[in-house]
Design an enzyme around this catalytic site. Structure first.
Site, PDB file in Angstrom:
ATOM      1  N   GLY A 118     -65.999  30.201  38.304  1.00  0.00           N
ATOM      2  CA  GLY A 118     -66.417  31.578  38.575  1.00  0.00           C
ATOM      3  C   GLY A 118     -65.531  32.555  37.838  1.00  0.00           C
ATOM      4  O   GLY A 118     -65.002  32.233  36.763  1.00  0.00           O
ATOM      5  N   SER A 119     -65.353  33.740  38.413  1.00  0.00           N
ATOM      6  CA  SER A 119     -64.630  34.797  37.698  1.00  0.00           C
ATOM      7  C   SER A 119     -63.126  34.538  37.719  1.00  0.00           C
ATOM      8  O   SER A 119     -62.593  33.902  38.634  1.00  0.00           O
ATOM      9  CB  SER A 119     -64.942  36.145  38.339  1.00  0.00           C
ATOM     10  N   THR A 120     -62.452  35.078  36.712  1.00  0.00           N
ATOM     11  CA  THR A 120     -60.993  34.930  36.620  1.00  0.00           C
ATOM     12  C   THR A 120     -60.317  35.592  37.819  1.00  0.00           C
ATOM     13  O   THR A 120     -59.340  35.080  38.356  1.00  0.00           O
ATOM     14  CB  THR A 120     -60.502  35.521  35.284  1.00  0.00           C
ATOM     15  N   GLU A 121     -60.899  36.706  38.279  1.00  0.00           N
ATOM     16  CA  GLU A 121     -60.297  37.429  39.404  1.00  0.00           C
ATOM     17  C   GLU A 121     -60.271  36.551  40.661  1.00  0.00           C
ATOM     18  O   GLU A 121     -59.227  36.425  41.319  1.00  0.00           O
ATOM     19  CB  GLU A 121     -61.137  38.680  39.635  1.00  0.00           C
ATOM     20  N   LYS A 151     -69.904  24.818  48.207  1.00  0.00           N
ATOM     21  CA  LYS A 151     -70.543  26.113  48.503  1.00  0.00           C
ATOM     22  C   LYS A 151     -71.209  26.660  47.246  1.00  0.00           C
ATOM     23  O   LYS A 151     -70.529  27.009  46.275  1.00  0.00           O
ATOM     24  CB  LYS A 151     -69.528  27.140  48.994  1.00  0.00           C
ATOM     25  N   GLY A 166     -60.606  33.326  40.710  1.00  0.00           N
ATOM     26  CA  GLY A 166     -59.772  32.173  40.362  1.00  0.00           C
ATOM     27  C   GLY A 166     -58.300  32.451  40.647  1.00  0.00           C
ATOM     28  O   GLY A 166     -57.582  31.596  41.177  1.00  0.00           O
ATOM     29  N   GLU A 225     -65.456  40.266  29.804  1.00  0.00           N
ATOM     30  CA  GLU A 225     -66.623  39.414  29.920  1.00  0.00           C
ATOM     31  C   GLU A 225     -67.772  40.266  30.490  1.00  0.00           C
ATOM     32  O   GLU A 225     -67.680  40.763  31.613  1.00  0.00           O
ATOM     33  CB  GLU A 225     -66.298  38.257  30.878  1.00  0.00           C
ATOM     34  N   GLU A 229     -62.260  26.765  36.506  1.00  0.00           N
ATOM     35  CA  GLU A 229     -63.004  27.008  35.269  1.00  0.00           C
ATOM     36  C   GLU A 229     -63.471  28.446  35.336  1.00  0.00           C
ATOM     37  O   GLU A 229     -64.342  28.776  36.141  1.00  0.00           O
ATOM     38  CB  GLU A 229     -64.161  26.005  35.170  1.00  0.00           C
ATOM     39  N   CYS A 273     -70.282  31.217  30.828  1.00  0.00           N
ATOM     40  CA  CYS A 273     -68.843  31.479  30.689  1.00  0.00           C
ATOM     41  C   CYS A 273     -68.373  31.245  29.264  1.00  0.00           C
ATOM     42  O   CYS A 273     -67.454  31.901  28.786  1.00  0.00           O
ATOM     43  CB  CYS A 273     -68.051  30.635  31.672  1.00  0.00           C
TER      44      CYS A 273
HETATM   45  P1  NDP Z   1     -67.315  35.073  41.656  1.00  0.00           P
HETATM   46  O1  NDP Z   1     -66.155  34.495  40.943  1.00  0.00           O
HETATM   47  O2  NDP Z   1     -67.072  36.091  42.704  1.00  0.00           O
HETATM   48  O3  NDP Z   1     -68.164  33.903  42.336  1.00  0.00           O
HETATM   49  C1  NDP Z   1     -68.054  32.521  42.098  1.00  0.00           C
HETATM   50  C2  NDP Z   1     -68.117  31.760  43.411  1.00  0.00           C
HETATM   51  O4  NDP Z   1     -66.960  32.000  44.213  1.00  0.00           O
HETATM   52  C3  NDP Z   1     -69.307  32.143  44.284  1.00  0.00           C
HETATM   53  O5  NDP Z   1     -69.761  31.020  44.989  1.00  0.00           O
HETATM   54  C4  NDP Z   1     -68.658  33.143  45.210  1.00  0.00           C
HETATM   55  O6  NDP Z   1     -69.403  33.356  46.358  1.00  0.00           O
HETATM   56  C5  NDP Z   1     -67.326  32.501  45.483  1.00  0.00           C
HETATM   57  N1  NDP Z   1     -66.263  33.396  45.949  1.00  0.00           N
HETATM   58  C6  NDP Z   1     -66.186  34.751  45.858  1.00  0.00           C
HETATM   59  N2  NDP Z   1     -65.016  35.193  46.379  1.00  0.00           N
HETATM   60  C7  NDP Z   1     -64.344  34.088  46.794  1.00  0.00           C
HETATM   61  C8  NDP Z   1     -63.052  33.879  47.402  1.00  0.00           C
HETATM   62  N3  NDP Z   1     -62.231  34.892  47.665  1.00  0.00           N
HETATM   63  N4  NDP Z   1     -62.675  32.619  47.683  1.00  0.00           N
HETATM   64  C9  NDP Z   1     -63.471  31.568  47.388  1.00  0.00           C
HETATM   65  N5  NDP Z   1     -64.692  31.705  46.823  1.00  0.00           N
HETATM   66  C10 NDP Z   1     -65.117  32.951  46.518  1.00  0.00           C
HETATM   67  O7  NDP Z   1     -68.321  35.628  40.605  1.00  0.00           O
HETATM   68  P2  NDP Z   1     -69.466  36.737  40.853  1.00  0.00           P
HETATM   69  O8  NDP Z   1     -70.690  36.048  41.199  1.00  0.00           O
HETATM   70  O9  NDP Z   1     -69.018  37.795  41.803  1.00  0.00           O
HETATM   71  O10 NDP Z   1     -69.572  37.378  39.425  1.00  0.00           O
HETATM   72  C11 NDP Z   1     -68.636  38.377  39.007  1.00  0.00           C
HETATM   73  C12 NDP Z   1     -68.299  38.222  37.560  1.00  0.00           C
HETATM   74  O11 NDP Z   1     -67.655  36.978  37.372  1.00  0.00           O
HETATM   75  C13 NDP Z   1     -69.491  38.162  36.640  1.00  0.00           C
HETATM   76  O12 NDP Z   1     -69.892  39.431  36.262  1.00  0.00           O
HETATM   77  C14 NDP Z   1     -68.973  37.362  35.493  1.00  0.00           C
HETATM   78  O13 NDP Z   1     -68.319  38.203  34.575  1.00  0.00           O
HETATM   79  C15 NDP Z   1     -67.966  36.448  36.121  1.00  0.00           C
HETATM   80  N6  NDP Z   1     -68.492  35.093  36.333  1.00  0.00           N
HETATM   81  C16 NDP Z   1     -68.026  34.132  35.528  1.00  0.00           C
HETATM   82  C17 NDP Z   1     -68.497  32.842  35.665  1.00  0.00           C
HETATM   83  C18 NDP Z   1     -68.001  31.783  34.793  1.00  0.00           C
HETATM   84  O14 NDP Z   1     -68.514  30.660  34.831  1.00  0.00           O
HETATM   85  N7  NDP Z   1     -67.012  32.040  33.988  1.00  0.00           N
HETATM   86  C19 NDP Z   1     -69.504  32.482  36.650  1.00  0.00           C
HETATM   87  C20 NDP Z   1     -69.894  33.576  37.505  1.00  0.00           C
HETATM   88  C21 NDP Z   1     -69.385  34.821  37.319  1.00  0.00           C
HETATM   89  P3  NDP Z   1     -70.553  34.494  46.306  1.00  0.00           P
HETATM   90  O15 NDP Z   1     -71.430  34.182  45.167  1.00  0.00           O
HETATM   91  O16 NDP Z   1     -71.259  34.288  47.541  1.00  0.00           O
HETATM   92  O17 NDP Z   1     -69.838  35.783  46.168  1.00  0.00           O
END
Ligand code: NDP
Length: 478
Positions: free
Chosen positions: A236-239, A184, A241, A389, A258, A292
């Site tokens: 993606g985000s730690t939250e 996804k 994760g 971050e 990651e 990241c």
């Molecule tokens: P998210 O962690 O929400 O998104 C990463 C991926 O996970 C996207 O494909 C997202 O879908 C998907 N996702 C969201 N919620 C869920 C869930 N409950 N279960 C499974 N998958 C999910 O990052 P955001 O795009 O919302 O960004 C928010 C913050 O996260 C940023 O401001 C940044 O600080 C941080 N971030 C960090 C990254 C890194 O590589 N360390 C990368 C991206 C963000 P969708 O995009 O459709 O919401």
């Protein structure tokens, strides 16, 4: 202002053919959703609607996982490593052949400068497929014992900052090891993943080996929680994760995460300062700071702080912000209105908490999502801009006097993804690398990536490694 103006040098977008709407890539074909809805994806540099894509629903997720399972059982897990390798080499070559189209599409959908998508993202995508193609028939010799087995169906959820590159980091090792995948892409950047679906068709990849479900967080959640999935890989985000780690706890699923970072880029007084300035710029302003492992905290030795900051400010005045498709552009658009709000909010908090904000004179385009390169001086460790971050083109500058103080400040973060060290002394580089609690430590450089090199974090930056031989472990039953 730049020292002199450059004439515009826009890359033509006529090479990409964006369809008005897309389906889901399941079982080797583009299909209409069963219970998904549709949403629009926009160009963040102009807010122009690019296309309409599907937010896959639970039944679409079922269908994709079933297709991946069927492909795993009937074809992919039975192929020899040599034959899997041939498909991966074919994917790598097609990415190379279509590199210009992919780079333009990535810049349009994500907002990143074409210079980066053309010279960094897409070449690394091809390099990842080439690298893991080479492993496919050598898994017996990877150090995990004879005949290591794949896991089965991998659910892969990726972010918007490096859409196609994160796809490659996930799909290439999974396929090399004999797994099938359902991936996804992020809600705001689905288009290069859909172009990759077309590449899979062009490569005659057996149907169902790669499935792509567009959608938002709900689709991601349904996918990682699906009982038919054997492995979850998330960036993606730690939250989010944390939520994923909770949802798979107690199941048989294997997980790699990651997550975020707040990397320290440490400059000692014996560092080559001009080179360090370039490294700092590359560390935090590359990809608008949506990285990241960005060097978002500059730790500079007090005796050279003024000189370094003068040089850095001078360099920032020469950065060109604007049209991502212009080959002169250094800083592109912020990926979404939500991310722009977050960067603005944290920058305002930085000022309120007492740090001093500075940006070069910089005209922002009227439409689209933009934020100027920004640095904060007078930052203390308790400030939110030193701890959280920001994920934008914002640098927090702190100073130190002794190496021990530098180490303590660098490690004073819940994250541990990356760090940088700038010094003339090899012994100090090695000492720092041992002290720093970070998965990657760059010495006299920053943000360098290579498929042979493992990448991943300590502490709240996640667990597991991607890339290199280490990256195979995440997709093997070992
Ligand atoms: P998210 O962690 O929400 O998104 C990463 C991926 O996970 C996207 O494909 C997202 O879908 C998907 N996702 C969201 N919620 C869920 C869930 N409950 N279960 C499974 N998958 C999910 O990052 P955001 O795009 O919302 O960004 C928010 C913050 O996260 C940023 O401001 C940044 O600080 C941080 N971030 C960090 C990254 C890194 O590589 N360390 C990368 C991206 C963000 P969708 O995009 O459709 O919401």
């Amino acid at each position: 202002m730049p020292t002199f103006e450059y004439a515009p040098a826009p890359e033509s977008r006529s090479i990409v053919d964006i369809q008005p709407s897309y389906g889901l890539y399941i079982g080797g074909e583009m299909v209409d959703p069963i219970d998904g809805s549709r949403f629009k994806t926009v160009n963040p540099a102009t807010e122009e609607v690019l296309s309409e894509v599907v937010a896959a629903g639970p039944q679409d997720v079922d269908r994709a996982v079933d297709a991946a399972r069927a492909a795993y059982d009937s074809t992919w897990s039975r192929l020899s490593g040599r034959d899997r390798g041939k498909y991966l080499y074919r994917l790598a070559r097609l990415v190379q052949e279509r590199s210009r189209e992919l780079a333009v599409l990535e810049s349009i959908d994500n907002g990143k400068p074409i210079r980066e998508s053309r010279d960094v993202d897409v070449p690394l995508v091809a390099a990842h497929f080439f690298y893991y193609a080479g492993w496919a028939d050598k898994l017996d010799y990877a150090g995990f014992g004879p005949g290591p087995r794949p896991l089965g169906v991998a659910a892969q959820v990726i972010p918007w900052n490096f859409p196609l590159l994160m796809l490659a980091w996930k799909i290439a090792p999974a396929l090399a090891c004999g797994n099938t995948v359902v991936l996804k892409p992020a809600e705001t950047t689905p288009l290069t993943a859909l172009a990759f679906a077309d590449i899979c068709q062009q490569a005659d990849l057996p149907p169902g080996v790669v499935n792509i479900l567009t959608g938002a967080g709900e689709t991601g959640r349904a996918l990682v929680e699906h009982p038919g999935v054997d492995k979850v890989a998330f960036t993606g985000s730690t939250e989010v994760g944390r939520q994923i780690a909770r949802s798979v706890a107690g199941t048989r699923k294997k997980v790699t995460l990651e997550l975020g970072g707040k990397a320290a880029n440490v400059v000692f007084d014996d560092a080559p300062l001009d080179q360090a300035v370039e490294g700092i710029v590359n560390g935090i302003f590359f990809n608008q700071g949506h990285v990241c492992c960005a060097g978002s905290r500059l730790l500079v030795q007090e005796s050279v702080a003024d000189e370094l900051l003068d040089g850095l400010k001078r360099r920032l005045t020469t950065l060109r912000l604007g049209d991502p498709l212009d080959k002169n552009t250094d800083i592109g658009a912020i990926n979404s209105a939500e991310q722009l709000d977050k960067i603005r909010m944290l920058s305002e908090v930085g000022e309120t908490e007492g740090a001093e904000r500075w940006s070069p004179p910089c005209a922002l385009p009227e439409r689209g999502f933009w934020f100027p390169p920004t640095l904060f001086t007078g930052v203390s460790q308790s400030h939110r801009i030193a701890r959280e971050e920001i994920f934008g083109p914002v640098l927090s500058v702190l100073t130190f006097r002794t190496p021990a103080e530098a180490v303590e400040k660098a490690n004073n973060t819940p994250y541990g993804l990356s760090a940088g060290v700038w010094t003339d002394k090899g012994s100090r580089i090695l000492w720092m690398a041992q002290q720093l609690r970070a998965g990657v430590v760059w010495a006299n450089t920053f943000n360098r990536f290579d498929p042979t090199s493992p990448f991943g974090g300590y502490k709240e930056s996640g667990y597991g490694r991607e890339g290199g031989r280490h990256g195979l472990r995440a997709y093997l039953d070992v």
